[in-house]
Write a protein that holds these residues in place. Structure first.
Motif, PDB file in Angstrom:
ATOM      1  N   GLU A  37      75.986 -24.589 -72.178  1.00  0.00           N
ATOM      2  CA  GLU A  37      76.980 -25.496 -71.593  1.00  0.00           C
ATOM      3  C   GLU A  37      77.169 -25.115 -70.125  1.00  0.00           C
ATOM      4  O   GLU A  37      77.249 -23.930 -69.793  1.00  0.00           O
ATOM      5  CB  GLU A  37      78.315 -25.380 -72.328  1.00  0.00           C
ATOM      6  N   VAL A  38      77.219 -26.122 -69.248  1.00  0.00           N
ATOM      7  CA  VAL A  38      77.458 -25.886 -67.825  1.00  0.00           C
ATOM      8  C   VAL A  38      78.584 -26.797 -67.354  1.00  0.00           C
ATOM      9  O   VAL A  38      78.819 -27.855 -67.918  1.00  0.00           O
ATOM     10  CB  VAL A  38      76.188 -26.113 -66.973  1.00  0.00           C
ATOM     11  N   ASP A  39      79.272 -26.360 -66.295  1.00  0.00           N
ATOM     12  CA  ASP A  39      80.340 -27.194 -65.739  1.00  0.00           C
ATOM     13  C   ASP A  39      79.754 -28.172 -64.727  1.00  0.00           C
ATOM     14  O   ASP A  39      78.537 -28.238 -64.533  1.00  0.00           O
ATOM     15  CB  ASP A  39      81.444 -26.327 -65.130  1.00  0.00           C
ATOM     16  N   LEU A  40      80.585 -28.927 -64.064  1.00  0.00           N
ATOM     17  CA  LEU A  40      80.120 -29.940 -63.115  1.00  0.00           C
ATOM     18  C   LEU A  40      79.420 -29.340 -61.901  1.00  0.00           C
ATOM     19  O   LEU A  40      78.637 -30.006 -61.232  1.00  0.00           O
ATOM     20  CB  LEU A  40      81.294 -30.811 -62.659  1.00  0.00           C
ATOM     21  N   ASN A  41      79.708 -28.065 -61.600  1.00  0.00           N
ATOM     22  CA  ASN A  41      79.055 -27.389 -60.475  1.00  0.00           C
ATOM     23  C   ASN A  41      77.727 -26.763 -60.872  1.00  0.00           C
ATOM     24  O   ASN A  41      77.050 -26.168 -60.039  1.00  0.00           O
ATOM     25  CB  ASN A  41      79.980 -26.309 -59.899  1.00  0.00           C
ATOM     26  N   GLY A  42      77.367 -26.837 -62.156  1.00  0.00           N
ATOM     27  CA  GLY A  42      76.105 -26.272 -62.618  1.00  0.00           C
ATOM     28  C   GLY A  42      76.207 -24.826 -63.042  1.00  0.00           C
ATOM     29  O   GLY A  42      75.196 -24.189 -63.293  1.00  0.00           O
ATOM     30  N   LYS A  43      77.422 -24.278 -63.149  1.00  0.00           N
ATOM     31  CA  LYS A  43      77.593 -22.886 -63.584  1.00  0.00           C
ATOM     32  C   LYS A  43      77.731 -22.847 -65.095  1.00  0.00           C
ATOM     33  O   LYS A  43      78.390 -23.695 -65.698  1.00  0.00           O
ATOM     34  CB  LYS A  43      78.829 -22.269 -62.938  1.00  0.00           C
ATOM     35  N   ALA A  44      77.095 -21.851 -65.699  1.00  0.00           N
ATOM     36  CA  ALA A  44      77.157 -21.709 -67.152  1.00  0.00           C
ATOM     37  C   ALA A  44      78.575 -21.364 -67.581  1.00  0.00           C
ATOM     38  O   ALA A  44      79.251 -20.559 -66.946  1.00  0.00           O
ATOM     39  CB  ALA A  44      76.189 -20.627 -67.617  1.00  0.00           C
ATOM     40  N   ILE A  45      79.028 -22.018 -68.640  1.00  0.00           N
ATOM     41  CA  ILE A  45      80.349 -21.728 -69.183  1.00  0.00           C
ATOM     42  C   ILE A  45      80.191 -21.354 -70.655  1.00  0.00           C
ATOM     43  O   ILE A  45      79.177 -21.647 -71.277  1.00  0.00           O
ATOM     44  CB  ILE A  45      81.314 -22.929 -69.024  1.00  0.00           C
ATOM     45  N   GLY A  46      81.182 -20.690 -71.185  1.00  0.00           N
ATOM     46  CA  GLY A  46      81.105 -20.267 -72.576  1.00  0.00           C
ATOM     47  C   GLY A  46      80.386 -18.930 -72.687  1.00  0.00           C
ATOM     48  O   GLY A  46      80.045 -18.290 -71.697  1.00  0.00           O
ATOM     49  N   GLU A  47      80.143 -18.516 -73.905  1.00  0.00           N
ATOM     50  CA  GLU A  47      79.551 -17.204 -74.149  1.00  0.00           C
ATOM     51  C   GLU A  47      78.053 -17.234 -74.371  1.00  0.00           C
ATOM     52  O   GLU A  47      77.419 -16.188 -74.422  1.00  0.00           O
ATOM     53  CB  GLU A  47      80.227 -16.577 -75.372  1.00  0.00           C
ATOM     54  N   THR A  48      77.447 -18.402 -74.484  1.00  0.00           N
ATOM     55  CA  THR A  48      76.031 -18.499 -74.839  1.00  0.00           C
ATOM     56  C   THR A  48      75.127 -17.793 -73.836  1.00  0.00           C
ATOM     57  O   THR A  48      74.278 -16.992 -74.208  1.00  0.00           O
ATOM     58  CB  THR A  48      75.605 -19.975 -74.955  1.00  0.00           C
ATOM     59  N   ALA A  49      75.298 -18.081 -72.546  1.00  0.00           N
ATOM     60  CA  ALA A  49      74.414 -17.521 -71.525  1.00  0.00           C
ATOM     61  C   ALA A  49      74.563 -16.007 -71.439  1.00  0.00           C
ATOM     62  O   ALA A  49      73.565 -15.274 -71.433  1.00  0.00           O
ATOM     63  CB  ALA A  49      74.696 -18.160 -70.172  1.00  0.00           C
ATOM     64  N   GLY A  50      75.800 -15.520 -71.386  1.00  0.00           N
ATOM     65  CA  GLY A  50      76.011 -14.084 -71.282  1.00  0.00           C
ATOM     66  C   GLY A  50      75.490 -13.329 -72.489  1.00  0.00           C
ATOM     67  O   GLY A  50      74.856 -12.274 -72.362  1.00  0.00           O
ATOM     68  N   LYS A  51      75.717 -13.876 -73.673  1.00  0.00           N
ATOM     69  CA  LYS A  51      75.250 -13.227 -74.898  1.00  0.00           C
ATOM     70  C   LYS A  51      73.722 -13.201 -74.942  1.00  0.00           C
ATOM     71  O   LYS A  51      73.124 -12.199 -75.316  1.00  0.00           O
ATOM     72  CB  LYS A  51      75.798 -13.954 -76.126  1.00  0.00           C
ATOM     73  N   ALA A  52      73.075 -14.296 -74.549  1.00  0.00           N
ATOM     74  CA  ALA A  52      71.616 -14.348 -74.560  1.00  0.00           C
ATOM     75  C   ALA A  52      71.018 -13.335 -73.586  1.00  0.00           C
ATOM     76  O   ALA A  52      70.035 -12.656 -73.909  1.00  0.00           O
ATOM     77  CB  ALA A  52      71.142 -15.750 -74.216  1.00  0.00           C
ATOM     78  N   ILE A  53      71.614 -13.198 -72.411  1.00  0.00           N
ATOM     79  CA  ILE A  53      71.096 -12.229 -71.427  1.00  0.00           C
ATOM     80  C   ILE A  53      71.323 -10.803 -71.914  1.00  0.00           C
ATOM     81  O   ILE A  53      70.437  -9.954 -71.799  1.00  0.00           O
ATOM     82  CB  ILE A  53      71.732 -12.485 -70.044  1.00  0.00           C
ATOM     83  N   ARG A  54      72.489 -10.530 -72.484  1.00  0.00           N
ATOM     84  CA  ARG A  54      72.744  -9.193 -73.053  1.00  0.00           C
ATOM     85  C   ARG A  54      71.768  -8.879 -74.178  1.00  0.00           C
ATOM     86  O   ARG A  54      71.225  -7.778 -74.255  1.00  0.00           O
ATOM     87  CB  ARG A  54      74.176  -9.093 -73.566  1.00  0.00           C
ATOM     88  N   ASP A  55      71.525  -9.856 -75.056  1.00  0.00           N
ATOM     89  CA  ASP A  55      70.573  -9.648 -76.146  1.00  0.00           C
ATOM     90  C   ASP A  55      69.173  -9.376 -75.609  1.00  0.00           C
ATOM     91  O   ASP A  55      68.451  -8.525 -76.129  1.00  0.00           O
ATOM     92  CB  ASP A  55      70.548 -10.860 -77.078  1.00  0.00           C
ATOM     93  N   PHE A  56      68.757 -10.093 -74.571  1.00  0.00           N
ATOM     94  CA  PHE A  56      67.440  -9.871 -73.971  1.00  0.00           C
ATOM     95  C   PHE A  56      67.335  -8.443 -73.436  1.00  0.00           C
ATOM     96  O   PHE A  56      66.338  -7.757 -73.656  1.00  0.00           O
ATOM     97  CB  PHE A  56      67.178 -10.882 -72.848  1.00  0.00           C
ATOM     98  N   GLN A  57      68.373  -7.989 -72.726  1.00  0.00           N
ATOM     99  CA  GLN A  57      68.348  -6.641 -72.167  1.00  0.00           C
ATOM    100  C   GLN A  57      68.373  -5.571 -73.263  1.00  0.00           C
ATOM    101  O   GLN A  57      67.745  -4.530 -73.125  1.00  0.00           O
ATOM    102  CB  GLN A  57      69.513  -6.446 -71.201  1.00  0.00           C
ATOM    103  N   THR A  58      69.075  -5.836 -74.354  1.00  0.00           N
ATOM    104  CA  THR A  58      69.105  -4.885 -75.471  1.00  0.00           C
ATOM    105  C   THR A  58      67.747  -4.821 -76.159  1.00  0.00           C
ATOM    106  O   THR A  58      67.287  -3.738 -76.535  1.00  0.00           O
ATOM    107  CB  THR A  58      70.185  -5.315 -76.496  1.00  0.00           C
ATOM    108  N   MET A  59      67.105  -5.955 -76.308  1.00  0.00           N
ATOM    109  CA  MET A  59      65.801  -6.013 -76.984  1.00  0.00           C
ATOM    110  C   MET A  59      64.668  -5.503 -76.109  1.00  0.00           C
ATOM    111  O   MET A  59      63.601  -5.153 -76.621  1.00  0.00           O
ATOM    112  CB  MET A  59      65.504  -7.453 -77.407  1.00  0.00           C
TER     113      MET A  59
END
Length: 113
Positions: A37-59
């Motif tokens: 999900e992104v806002d009108l400015n194109g910035k990611a909102i919600g927890e999806t993006a942060g969680k996916a990046i954290r999971d990538f770094q953990t893996m």
């Protein structure tokens, strides 16, 4: 609105990727992307993006992320232009004229056989 989060990595070796919606890999660009999900400015909102990046770094310990970009996805649908359809009408005179020719042709054929 939906958008795509692009995560750029230093090399195009095989990585372990998190399970997220719309995951795509682009080894030539050295990046992977996923839907978020992104806002009108194109910035990611919600927890999806942060969680996916954290999971990538953990893996993938020790792998640094070079850059993260977000781009909104256009959801407008384009309708094809309507074609102008013209119909041709045959008038009654053309129909009766062709019928007369068929009758004459049938009579003439009867005389020759």
């Amino acid at each position: 609105m939906k958008g795509r989060v692009y995560v750029y990595v230093p090399t195009n070796k095989k990585y372990n990727y998190p399970k997220v919606e719309g995951l795509l890999y682009n080894t030539q660009e050295k990046r992977f992307s996923f839907l978020s999900e992104v806002d009108l400015n194109g910035k990611a909102i919600g927890e999806t993006a942060g969680k996916a990046i954290r999971d990538f770094q953990t893996m993938n310990p020790g792998v640094g992320i070079i850059k993260v970009e977000t781009k909104p996805i256009s959801t407008t649908t384009q309708t094809p232009p309507k074609a102008n359809v013209t119909t041709t009408q045959t008038n009654a005179k053309e129909k009766s004229g062709s019928s007369v020719l068929l009758v004459i042709a049938a009579i003439a054929a009867g005389f020759f056989f």
